[in-house]
Design a protein around this motif. Structure first.
Motif, PDB file in Angstrom:
ATOM      1  N   THR A  80     -15.735  35.067  55.053  1.00  0.00           N
ATOM      2  CA  THR A  80     -17.106  35.187  55.572  1.00  0.00           C
ATOM      3  C   THR A  80     -17.138  36.308  56.600  1.00  0.00           C
ATOM      4  OG1 THR A  80     -17.501  32.822  55.233  1.00  0.00           O
ATOM      5  CG2 THR A  80     -18.998  33.992  56.723  1.00  0.00           C
ATOM      6  N   SER A  83     -23.206  36.668  58.832  1.00  0.00           N
ATOM      7  CA  SER A  83     -24.119  35.527  58.851  1.00  0.00           C
ATOM      8  C   SER A  83     -25.541  36.057  58.973  1.00  0.00           C
ATOM      9  CB  SER A  83     -23.803  34.604  60.026  1.00  0.00           C
ATOM     10  OG  SER A  83     -24.732  33.532  60.097  1.00  0.00           O
ATOM     11  N   SER A  85     -29.131  35.424  59.949  1.00  0.00           N
ATOM     12  CA  SER A  85     -29.872  34.471  60.775  1.00  0.00           C
ATOM     13  C   SER A  85     -31.379  34.693  60.727  1.00  0.00           C
ATOM     14  CB  SER A  85     -29.393  34.541  62.228  1.00  0.00           C
ATOM     15  OG  SER A  85     -29.492  35.857  62.733  1.00  0.00           O
ATOM     16  N   PRO A 110     -28.699  29.504  58.601  1.00  0.00           N
ATOM     17  CA  PRO A 110     -28.218  30.821  58.170  1.00  0.00           C
ATOM     18  C   PRO A 110     -27.702  30.825  56.744  1.00  0.00           C
ATOM     19  CG  PRO A 110     -26.519  29.712  59.435  1.00  0.00           C
ATOM     20  CD  PRO A 110     -27.719  28.796  59.455  1.00  0.00           C
ATOM     21  N   ALA A 112     -24.667  32.897  54.439  1.00  0.00           N
ATOM     22  CA  ALA A 112     -23.368  33.504  54.714  1.00  0.00           C
ATOM     23  C   ALA A 112     -23.102  34.683  53.782  1.00  0.00           C
ATOM     24  CB  ALA A 112     -22.256  32.474  54.569  1.00  0.00           C
TER      25      ALA A 112
END
Length: 211
Positions: A80, A83, A85, A110, A112
């Motif tokens: 990952t 992210s 958001s 969120p 990913a």
């Protein structure tokens, strides 16, 4: 007897070489260390071209879309590296559209950003947007989509090209959609975003390696 033995050795050698060529790509070691530059960093992303969610043959098109979040170096495969958001579809005065009517998409965040393959020669990472979850209203129809969407990221341009395949996303609920958007439908999500480090013109880089 020497000639048949020599011929057999040549054939065996050629077969071994062919086998090595055939399996070598599959034997390549996958990246497990992902270096993001800069890291950690906030990022912003603006669409380049239309963003299209296609459900059961119905295209839902946004000419404006933007996203934001954070990026960071990571380890693992998949790893990952980002992210998401914030994710906005449409803009004031420029809504997303479809034959069913105006489209409003409300993501549950969120999401990913995950990567699993890197090609050094091109600077391209393959991966997918995971944890996709969004409620979509198109006219009177309201439905929810969950799953993931495959994509690539190119270091030289900062292009995040999302192009999901059928089966990665699923309509898990639907209201007032009739047969237009049935539960169980497999939408596709396609579109390009240009990524920059927040507040700058810097393009972030993602490099995969296996030390």
């Amino acid at each position: 007897m020497k000639k048949p033995i020599r011929n057999l050795a040549v054939v065996a050698g050629a077969a071994s070489a062919a086998f090595a060529l055939a399996v070598s790509p599959a034997s390549a070691v996958a990246s497990t260390v992902w270096t993001v530059t800069p890291s950690p960093a906030n990022f912003t992303a603006l669409n380049s071209g239309n963003i299209v969610l296609s459900v059961n043959g119905i295209a839902m098109t946004c000419t404006k879309s933007n996203a934001g979040g954070t990026m960071q170096s990571a380890t693992g495969n998949p790893a990952t590296v980002g992210s998401i958001s914030t994710m906005v579809f449409g803009a004031p005065g420029v809504p997303c559209t479809s034959v069913l009517g105006t489209v409003v998409a409300t993501p549950t965040l969120p999401w990913a950003v995950k990567v699993f393959d890197y090609t050094a020669a091109t600077g391209v990472s393959k991966g997918y947007i995971d944890n996709v979850d969004a409620t979509v209203t198109a006219g009177a129809c309201n439905f929810r989509v969950t799953g993931k969407a495959s994509g690539t990221y190119t270091n030289s341009t900062g292009k995040l090209a999302v192009s999901s395949t059928a089966g990665e996303l699923t309509v898990v609920s639907a209201t007032n959609c009739g047969g237009a958007v049935p539960v169980g439908a497999k939408p596709t999500f396609k579109g390009d975003y240009l990524v920059k480090v927040g507040g700058t013109t810097t393009i972030p880089k993602i490099v995969g390696s296996n030390p």
